[in-house]
Structures are given as C-alpha cells and as structure tokens.
Write a protein that holds these residues in place. Sequence first.
Motif, short mmCIF file in Angstrom:
data_model
loop_
_atom_site.label_atom_id
_atom_site.label_comp_id
_atom_site.label_asym_id
_atom_site.label_seq_id
_atom_site.Cartn_x
_atom_site.Cartn_y
_atom_site.Cartn_z
N PRO A 85 0.84 -1.21 0.00
CA PRO A 85 0.00 0.00 0.00
C PRO A 85 0.87 1.25 0.00
O PRO A 85 1.98 1.25 0.52
N MET A 86 0.35 2.31 -0.62
CA MET A 86 1.07 3.58 -0.63
C MET A 86 1.06 4.15 0.78
O MET A 86 0.05 4.12 1.46
N ARG A 87 2.21 4.63 1.22
CA ARG A 87 2.32 5.20 2.56
C ARG A 87 2.38 6.71 2.46
O ARG A 87 2.99 7.26 1.55
N LYS A 88 1.79 7.35 3.44
CA LYS A 88 1.83 8.81 3.50
C LYS A 88 3.19 9.22 4.06
O LYS A 88 3.65 8.65 5.05
N PRO A 89 3.85 10.19 3.43
CA PRO A 89 5.16 10.60 3.95
C PRO A 89 5.02 11.23 5.34
O PRO A 89 3.96 11.77 5.68
N PRO A 90 6.06 11.16 6.14
CA PRO A 90 6.02 11.76 7.47
C PRO A 90 5.75 13.27 7.39
O PRO A 90 6.05 13.91 6.37
N ALA A 91 5.23 13.82 8.45
CA ALA A 91 4.88 15.24 8.49
C ALA A 91 6.10 16.11 8.23
O ALA A 91 5.98 17.20 7.65
N SER A 92 7.27 15.66 8.62
CA SER A 92 8.48 16.48 8.42
C SER A 92 8.72 16.75 6.94
O SER A 92 9.19 17.82 6.57
N PHE A 93 8.37 15.80 6.06
CA PHE A 93 8.53 16.01 4.63
C PHE A 93 7.53 17.04 4.12
O PHE A 93 7.82 17.84 3.25
N LEU A 98 6.43 22.51 2.18
CA LEU A 98 5.75 23.78 2.38
C LEU A 98 6.77 24.91 2.50
O LEU A 98 6.60 25.98 1.91
N TRP A 99 7.83 24.67 3.24
CA TRP A 99 8.89 25.68 3.40
C TRP A 99 9.52 26.00 2.05
O TRP A 99 9.73 27.17 1.72
N ASP A 100 9.84 24.97 1.27
CA ASP A 100 10.44 25.18 -0.05
C ASP A 100 9.51 26.01 -0.93
O ASP A 100 9.96 26.93 -1.64
N GLU A 101 8.23 25.69 -0.89
CA GLU A 101 7.27 26.39 -1.73
C GLU A 101 7.19 27.87 -1.33
O GLU A 101 7.24 28.76 -2.17
N ARG A 102 7.10 28.13 -0.04
CA ARG A 102 6.97 29.52 0.40
C ARG A 102 8.26 30.30 0.21
O ARG A 102 8.22 31.47 -0.15
N SER A 103 9.39 29.68 0.46
CA SER A 103 10.65 30.40 0.30
C SER A 103 10.93 30.70 -1.17
O SER A 103 11.53 31.71 -1.49
N SER A 104 10.47 29.85 -2.08
CA SER A 104 10.67 30.12 -3.51
C SER A 104 9.81 31.31 -3.96
O SER A 104 10.20 32.05 -4.85
N ARG A 105 8.68 31.50 -3.31
CA ARG A 105 7.85 32.66 -3.65
C ARG A 105 8.51 33.95 -3.21
O ARG A 105 8.41 34.97 -3.89
#
Length: 108
Positions: A85-93, A98-105
Amino acid sequence: MITMKSLREQGLGEIEMLLPWYAAGALNAHDAKSVEKALACDAGLAEQYAAIEEECMSIVDLNESLGTPSVCAMQKLFASIDAEPMRKPPASFEIAALWDERSSRVVA
C-alpha cells in the motif's frame, strides 16, 4: 619525494584507511597519488595493500559465482512491491515541502 617522516606527519592511518578504496579504484587522482607514494615508501603498507587487494578479488569472484536471480524471483519481487500500500510521507517532509514552496515565492 615522500619520506617516512612526512608519512607520519600526514598520518599513516589516513593512508591505511584509503587502501580499500584504492584497491576498488574509487579514489580521486590526488588521493590515489598519495597512496601510491606511500606504498612505494613503506613495505609494511604494501603488504597490507596486497592482502586487501586479494580480499577484494575474492569478494568479486564470490559475487560473480552467485549468478543472477531467476526471472521468476524478479517477477515475484516486483509483484510484492506493487502490492504494497502507498504510505503517507512523514509530516516532516510535508513541512519541508511547504517551506520550499513559500521560500521560492519570496525569492522570485
């Protein structure tokens, strides 16, 4: 020319740690040259290298004698991977994404 004193200053232990990598051909040119100089100056180190080289060759021979897995075994492995089964990545990922997305903006 490299001398025994300069080998001791450099740390013969450092050269000894590089011997397996040298035997495998995995050193950069600078480190390979350092090992070659040390081997030329130290007979004991050259004996160690010969033993390491022999062990490497034995490992290669052993691995080559094992052969490859059968097609059936490979198909079973891939089928079991697909059945996982597909596993959900840990919250840290998620936070990192989210950090990468916001910092790129901010940068853009």
